[in-house]
Design an enzyme around this catalytic site. Structure first.
Site, PDB file in Angstrom:
ATOM      1  N   ASN A  31       0.819  -1.275  -0.107  1.00 63.62           N
ATOM      2  CA  ASN A  31      -0.149   0.027   0.035  1.00 63.62           C
ATOM      3  C   ASN A  31       0.849   1.231   0.038  1.00 63.62           C
ATOM      4  OD1 ASN A  31       1.013   0.146   2.690  1.00 63.62           O
ATOM      5  ND2 ASN A  31      -0.989  -0.300   3.655  1.00 63.62           N
ATOM      6  N   ASP A  57      -3.816  -2.759   0.169  1.00 65.70           N
ATOM      7  CA  ASP A  57      -3.793  -3.161   1.211  1.00 65.70           C
ATOM      8  C   ASP A  57      -4.152  -4.783   1.771  1.00 65.70           C
ATOM      9  OD1 ASP A  57      -4.067  -3.441   4.359  1.00 65.70           O
ATOM     10  OD2 ASP A  57      -3.831  -1.278   4.305  1.00 65.70           O
ATOM     11  N   SER A 123      11.231 -11.216  14.231  1.00 68.45           N
ATOM     12  CA  SER A 123      12.211 -10.343  14.501  1.00 68.45           C
ATOM     13  C   SER A 123      12.957 -10.970  15.641  1.00 68.45           C
ATOM     14  CB  SER A 123      11.584  -9.026  14.781  1.00 68.45           C
ATOM     15  OG  SER A 123      12.623  -8.010  15.558  1.00 68.45           O
ATOM     16  N   ALA A 124      14.018 -10.642  15.956  1.00 67.97           N
ATOM     17  CA  ALA A 124      14.941 -11.074  17.160  1.00 67.97           C
ATOM     18  C   ALA A 124      14.109 -10.319  18.527  1.00 67.97           C
ATOM     19  CB  ALA A 124      16.190 -10.776  17.114  1.00 67.97           C
ATOM     20  N   TYR A 149       4.990  -3.362  19.527  1.00 69.03           N
ATOM     21  CA  TYR A 149       5.324  -4.208  18.198  1.00 69.03           C
ATOM     22  C   TYR A 149       5.798  -5.615  18.209  1.00 69.03           C
ATOM     23  CZ  TYR A 149       8.629  -5.244  14.406  1.00 69.03           C
ATOM     24  OH  TYR A 149       9.484  -5.793  13.505  1.00 69.03           O
ATOM     25  N   LYS A 153       4.406  -9.431  16.750  1.00 70.26           N
ATOM     26  CA  LYS A 153       5.127 -10.329  16.227  1.00 70.26           C
ATOM     27  C   LYS A 153       4.937 -11.716  16.830  1.00 70.26           C
ATOM     28  CE  LYS A 153       7.058  -8.095  12.753  1.00 70.26           C
ATOM     29  NZ  LYS A 153       6.626  -8.286  11.425  1.00 70.26           N
ATOM     30  N   ARG A 236      24.697  -5.602  18.957  1.00 76.97           N
ATOM     31  CA  ARG A 236      23.685  -6.166  18.356  1.00 76.97           C
ATOM     32  C   ARG A 236      24.369  -6.939  17.283  1.00 76.97           C
ATOM     33  NH1 ARG A 236      21.285  -4.173  21.984  1.00 76.97           N
ATOM     34  NH2 ARG A 236      19.585  -2.743  21.873  1.00 76.97           N
ATOM     35  N   ASP A 303      15.664   0.044  25.730  1.00 83.89           N
ATOM     36  CA  ASP A 303      16.679  -0.937  24.997  1.00 83.89           C
ATOM     37  C   ASP A 303      17.257  -1.942  25.914  1.00 83.89           C
ATOM     38  OD1 ASP A 303      17.006   0.465  22.518  1.00 83.89           O
ATOM     39  OD2 ASP A 303      18.833   1.741  23.078  1.00 83.89           O
TER      40      ASP A 303
HETATM   41  P1  NAD Z   1       9.462  -1.376   5.271  1.00 85.23           P
HETATM   42  O1  NAD Z   1       8.678  -0.583   6.037  1.00 85.23           O
HETATM   43  O2  NAD Z   1      10.589  -0.871   4.620  1.00 85.23           O
HETATM   44  O3  NAD Z   1       8.462  -2.225   4.570  1.00 85.23           O
HETATM   45  C1  NAD Z   1       7.324  -2.723   4.930  1.00 85.23           C
HETATM   46  C2  NAD Z   1       6.236  -2.512   3.697  1.00 85.23           C
HETATM   47  O4  NAD Z   1       5.051  -2.977   3.944  1.00 85.23           O
HETATM   48  C3  NAD Z   1       6.436  -1.261   3.165  1.00 85.23           C
HETATM   49  O5  NAD Z   1       6.571  -1.036   1.824  1.00 85.23           O
HETATM   50  C4  NAD Z   1       4.948  -0.700   3.449  1.00 85.23           C
HETATM   51  O6  NAD Z   1       4.364   0.196   2.730  1.00 85.23           O
HETATM   52  C5  NAD Z   1       4.103  -2.048   3.392  1.00 85.23           C
HETATM   53  N1  NAD Z   1       2.970  -2.100   4.055  1.00 85.23           N
HETATM   54  C6  NAD Z   1       2.610  -1.957   5.621  1.00 85.23           C
HETATM   55  N2  NAD Z   1       1.441  -2.255   5.747  1.00 85.23           N
HETATM   56  C7  NAD Z   1       0.857  -2.601   4.729  1.00 85.23           C
HETATM   57  C8  NAD Z   1      -0.511  -3.316   4.576  1.00 85.23           C
HETATM   58  N3  NAD Z   1      -1.430  -3.525   5.551  1.00 85.23           N
HETATM   59  N4  NAD Z   1      -0.608  -3.772   3.236  1.00 85.23           N
HETATM   60  C9  NAD Z   1       0.286  -3.521   2.033  1.00 85.23           C
HETATM   61  N5  NAD Z   1       1.384  -3.124   2.378  1.00 85.23           N
HETATM   62  C10 NAD Z   1       1.720  -2.843   3.647  1.00 85.23           C
HETATM   63  O7  NAD Z   1      10.024  -2.336   6.465  1.00 85.23           O
HETATM   64  P2  NAD Z   1      11.286  -3.272   6.503  1.00 85.23           P
HETATM   65  O8  NAD Z   1      12.382  -3.060   7.139  1.00 85.23           O
HETATM   66  O9  NAD Z   1      11.377  -4.061   4.946  1.00 85.23           O
HETATM   67  O10 NAD Z   1      10.427  -4.681   7.097  1.00 85.23           O
HETATM   68  C11 NAD Z   1       9.748  -5.676   6.699  1.00 85.23           C
HETATM   69  C12 NAD Z   1       9.330  -6.675   7.589  1.00 85.23           C
HETATM   70  O11 NAD Z   1      10.457  -7.059   8.270  1.00 85.23           O
HETATM   71  C13 NAD Z   1       8.438  -5.822   8.692  1.00 85.23           C
HETATM   72  O12 NAD Z   1       7.269  -7.129   8.806  1.00 85.23           O
HETATM   73  C14 NAD Z   1       9.221  -5.757   9.735  1.00 85.23           C
HETATM   74  O13 NAD Z   1       8.574  -5.888  11.133  1.00 85.23           O
HETATM   75  C15 NAD Z   1      10.118  -6.933   9.642  1.00 85.23           C
HETATM   76  N6  NAD Z   1      11.430  -6.637  10.489  1.00 85.23           N
HETATM   77  C16 NAD Z   1      12.019  -5.643  10.074  1.00 85.23           C
HETATM   78  C17 NAD Z   1      13.309  -5.189  10.863  1.00 85.23           C
HETATM   79  C18 NAD Z   1      14.292  -4.084  10.530  1.00 85.23           C
HETATM   80  O14 NAD Z   1      14.900  -3.815  11.066  1.00 85.23           O
HETATM   81  N7  NAD Z   1      14.093  -3.521   9.288  1.00 85.23           N
HETATM   82  C19 NAD Z   1      13.621  -6.229  11.620  1.00 85.23           C
HETATM   83  C20 NAD Z   1      12.987  -7.467  11.833  1.00 85.23           C
HETATM   84  C21 NAD Z   1      11.805  -7.512  11.402  1.00 85.23           C
HETATM   85  C1  WQD Z   2      20.618  -0.431  17.694  1.00 84.11           C
HETATM   86  C2  WQD Z   2      21.870  -0.043  18.739  1.00 84.11           C
HETATM   87  C3  WQD Z   2      20.689   1.544  20.297  1.00 84.11           C
HETATM   88  C4  WQD Z   2      19.925   4.717  17.638  1.00 84.11           C
HETATM   89  C5  WQD Z   2      15.069  -2.257  16.752  1.00 84.11           C
HETATM   90  C6  WQD Z   2      14.032  -2.854  16.995  1.00 84.11           C
HETATM   91  C7  WQD Z   2      14.027  -4.372  16.682  1.00 84.11           C
HETATM   92  C8  WQD Z   2      14.216  -4.572  15.058  1.00 84.11           C
HETATM   93  C9  WQD Z   2      15.464  -3.955  14.725  1.00 84.11           C
HETATM   94  C10 WQD Z   2      12.289  -4.991  13.584  1.00 84.11           C
HETATM   95  C11 WQD Z   2      21.149  -0.107  19.958  1.00 84.11           C
HETATM   96  C12 WQD Z   2      21.897   2.293  19.640  1.00 84.11           C
HETATM   97  C13 WQD Z   2      20.374   3.491  18.044  1.00 84.11           C
HETATM   98  C14 WQD Z   2      20.841   5.855  17.733  1.00 84.11           C
HETATM   99  C15 WQD Z   2      21.974   4.610  19.205  1.00 84.11           C
HETATM  100  N1  WQD Z   2      13.363  -4.084  14.193  1.00 84.11           N
HETATM  101  N2  WQD Z   2      21.377   3.542  19.048  1.00 84.11           N
HETATM  102  N3  WQD Z   2      21.686   5.964  18.724  1.00 84.11           N
HETATM  103  O1  WQD Z   2      16.794  -1.298  18.990  1.00 84.11           O
HETATM  104  O2  WQD Z   2      18.552  -3.223  18.199  1.00 84.11           O
HETATM  105  O3  WQD Z   2      16.186  -2.903  17.285  1.00 84.11           O
HETATM  106  O4  WQD Z   2      15.372  -2.414  15.156  1.00 84.11           O
HETATM  107  O5  WQD Z   2      12.060  -6.039  14.333  1.00 84.11           O
HETATM  108  O6  WQD Z   2      12.485  -4.823  16.982  1.00 84.11           O
HETATM  109  O7  WQD Z   2      13.683  -2.802  18.315  1.00 84.11           O
HETATM  110  O8  WQD Z   2      17.957  -1.254  16.820  1.00 84.11           O
HETATM  111  O9  WQD Z   2      19.108   0.338  15.290  1.00 84.11           O
HETATM  112  O10 WQD Z   2      17.404   1.181  16.826  1.00 84.11           O
HETATM  113  O11 WQD Z   2      19.612   0.397  17.825  1.00 84.11           O
HETATM  114  O12 WQD Z   2      23.128   4.531  19.936  1.00 84.11           O
HETATM  115  O13 WQD Z   2      20.319   6.937  17.231  1.00 84.11           O
HETATM  116  O14 WQD Z   2      22.295   1.121  18.380  1.00 84.11           O
HETATM  117  O15 WQD Z   2      20.639   1.772  21.698  1.00 84.11           O
HETATM  118  O16 WQD Z   2      22.119  -0.196  21.068  1.00 84.11           O
HETATM  119  P1  WQD Z   2      17.310  -2.392  17.872  1.00 84.11           P
HETATM  120  P2  WQD Z   2      18.553  -0.057  16.778  1.00 84.11           P
END
Ligand code: NAD
Ligand code: WQD
Length: 346
Positions: A31, A57, A123-124, A149, A153, A236, A303
């Site tokens: 979307n 969506d 996610s971790a 969040y 998950k 991390r 954190d």
């Molecule tokens: P992102 O926001 O770049 O990508 C998510 C995409 O989903 C976006 O393009 C958004 O427009 C689309 N979207 C959201 N809700 C929608 C809906 N209801 N219908 C259709 N499209 C929708 O995020 P990302 O970093 O690419 O993450 C992708 C997935 O991985 C997410 O589920 C996120 O929770 C998970 N994840 C991300 C991270 C990270 O750090 N980036 C870490 C762990 C898990």
């Molecule tokens: C990494 C480290 C911060 C920003 C988050 C979500 C997790 C996953 C990944 C989706 C930490 C430090 C950060 C800054 C800093 N997402 N930091 N200054 O918090 O490990 O994980 O993203 O699933 O669910 O919680 O990632 O990149 O935010 O932080 O010092 O401006 O960097 O304290 O130690 P995080 P992060």
């Protein structure tokens, strides 16, 4: 054909590249609430192949039904969702609605269509605040959530584990589900044309570093230097997004193989190594020859001290392992940011 929900996003667009390069046909539904169609145009340019795109969506039941009746979908990768921890604390219902309802509608339409092979973005964060003796984290580590969040998950993971269990009771065709628990994805495609483009002030470390390096931010705030880690800053397991994307291809290949995936299986996708905030800043500065101004500030609420993965299960069962190094991560992150100072909005 592989249906990729959220395929225009950061991890989704990189995964589309790897799927296309492995000869899968790809249909994206997104979307565009947190992404740009431009990302998919760049995917096509990089691969020389076309990506099907539907703007919509995943919670739209009628649209999802239409997709499954109009296209021959073999498997689904479900990225679509919201991911900002802070926002989820302020707007929990928005997160439960988007993340849980999208997965519910998706699984209902998949089941109706008889397409039961799914890769889910977990996610971790589902490991909560792990104690040091549980590191590196295996998939058996205790699960918990520290914010809405993460809880969304966890709830989805629980729901997905119920599906194969129901197949046995109903004598139905089995679900095969790969729950991929990503550690901290960073980096970008090496072309520098595709990358992470957060709107507003970045929440995550790497976009904050690159935006500081390009001059969009004055300095990086390092959240705390009194943790019990190598230098006091948070640790991390950063993983290059291209390695992560390849993990999805491996999971899809396994799902579509004769062997398949038995029930709902969780896999950690990480490197197995922990890197501190200051180690990351140093690696970025040295590799890219740019100075990152930073100051130490208070810890960020919520954190955790340190976590990193044991990814042996993914290696053994999916034949996947990371190939790219910390230097690749910082080099490719800077390549994207320096070529696209304002992200996709050039
Ligand atoms: P992102 O926001 O770049 O990508 C998510 C995409 O989903 C976006 O393009 C958004 O427009 C689309 N979207 C959201 N809700 C929608 C809906 N209801 N219908 C259709 N499209 C929708 O995020 P990302 O970093 O690419 O993450 C992708 C997935 O991985 C997410 O589920 C996120 O929770 C998970 N994840 C991300 C991270 C990270 O750090 N980036 C870490 C762990 C898990
Ligand atoms: C990494 C480290 C911060 C920003 C988050 C979500 C997790 C996953 C990944 C989706 C930490 C430090 C950060 C800054 C800093 N997402 N930091 N200054 O918090 O490990 O994980 O993203 O699933 O669910 O919680 O990632 O990149 O935010 O932080 O010092 O401006 O960097 O304290 O130690 P995080 P992060």
């Amino acid at each position: 054909m592989i249906l990729v929900t959220g395929g225009a996003g950061y991890i989704g667009s990189h995964t589309c590249i790897e799927l296309l390069q492995n000869d899968f046909n790809v249909l994206v539904i997104d979307n565009l609430m947190n992404s740009s169609f431009e990302a998919l145009k760049r995917v096509e340019k990089i691969t020389g192949k076309s990506v099907g795109f539907i703007e919509g969506d995943v919670r739209d039941n009628a649209l999802m039904k239409q997709i499954f009746s109009n296209y021959q979908i073999e498997a689904v990768i479900h990225f679509a969702g919201l991911k900002a921890v802070g926002e989820s604390c302020a707007l929990p219902l928005k997160y439960y609605d988007n993340n849980i309802n999208s997965t519910l509608v998706l699984c209902q339409t998949m089941e109706e269509a008889g397409v039961k092979k799914l890769v889910f973005s977990s996610s971790a964060t589902v490991y909560g605040d792990p104690s040091p003796e549980t590191l590196p984290l295996t998939e058996q580590a205790a699960l918990s959530a520290t914010n809405p969040y993460g809880r969304s998950k966890l709830i989805i993971e629980e729901m997905l584990r119920d599906l194969p269990a129901a197949d046995k009771l109903n004598n139905a065709n089995p679900w095969g589900i790969a729950i991929l628990r990503y550690f901290n994805p960073v980096g970008n495609h090496k072309s520098g044309t595709l990358g992470e483009d957060p709107s507003g002030i970045p929440n995550n470390l790497m976009p904050f570093i690159t935006q500081t390096a390009i001059g969009r931010r004055k300095e990086l705030s390092v959240f705390g230097d009194n943790y019990d880690t190598i230098d006091g800053t948070g640790v991390r397991d950063y993983i290059h997004v291209v390695d992560l994307a390849k993990g999805h291809v491996k999971a899809v290949e396994k799902l579509l193989s004769n062997e398949g995936i038995n029930g709902a299986q969780a896999y950690n996708l990480g490197t197995g190594s922990g890197v501190s905030v200051l180690q990351m800043v140093k690696a970025f500065s040295e590799e890219n020859k740019v100075t990152i101004a930073y100051k130490i500030v208070d810890r960020r609420p919520g954190d955790v001290t340190a976590y990193y993965a044991n990814a042996d299960k993914a290696q053994k069962e999916l034949n996947w392992t990371t190939e790219l190094t910390l230097n690749d991560m910082v080099k490719d992150s800077w390549n994207w940011q320096s070529k696209n100072p304002n992200g996709y909005q050039q």
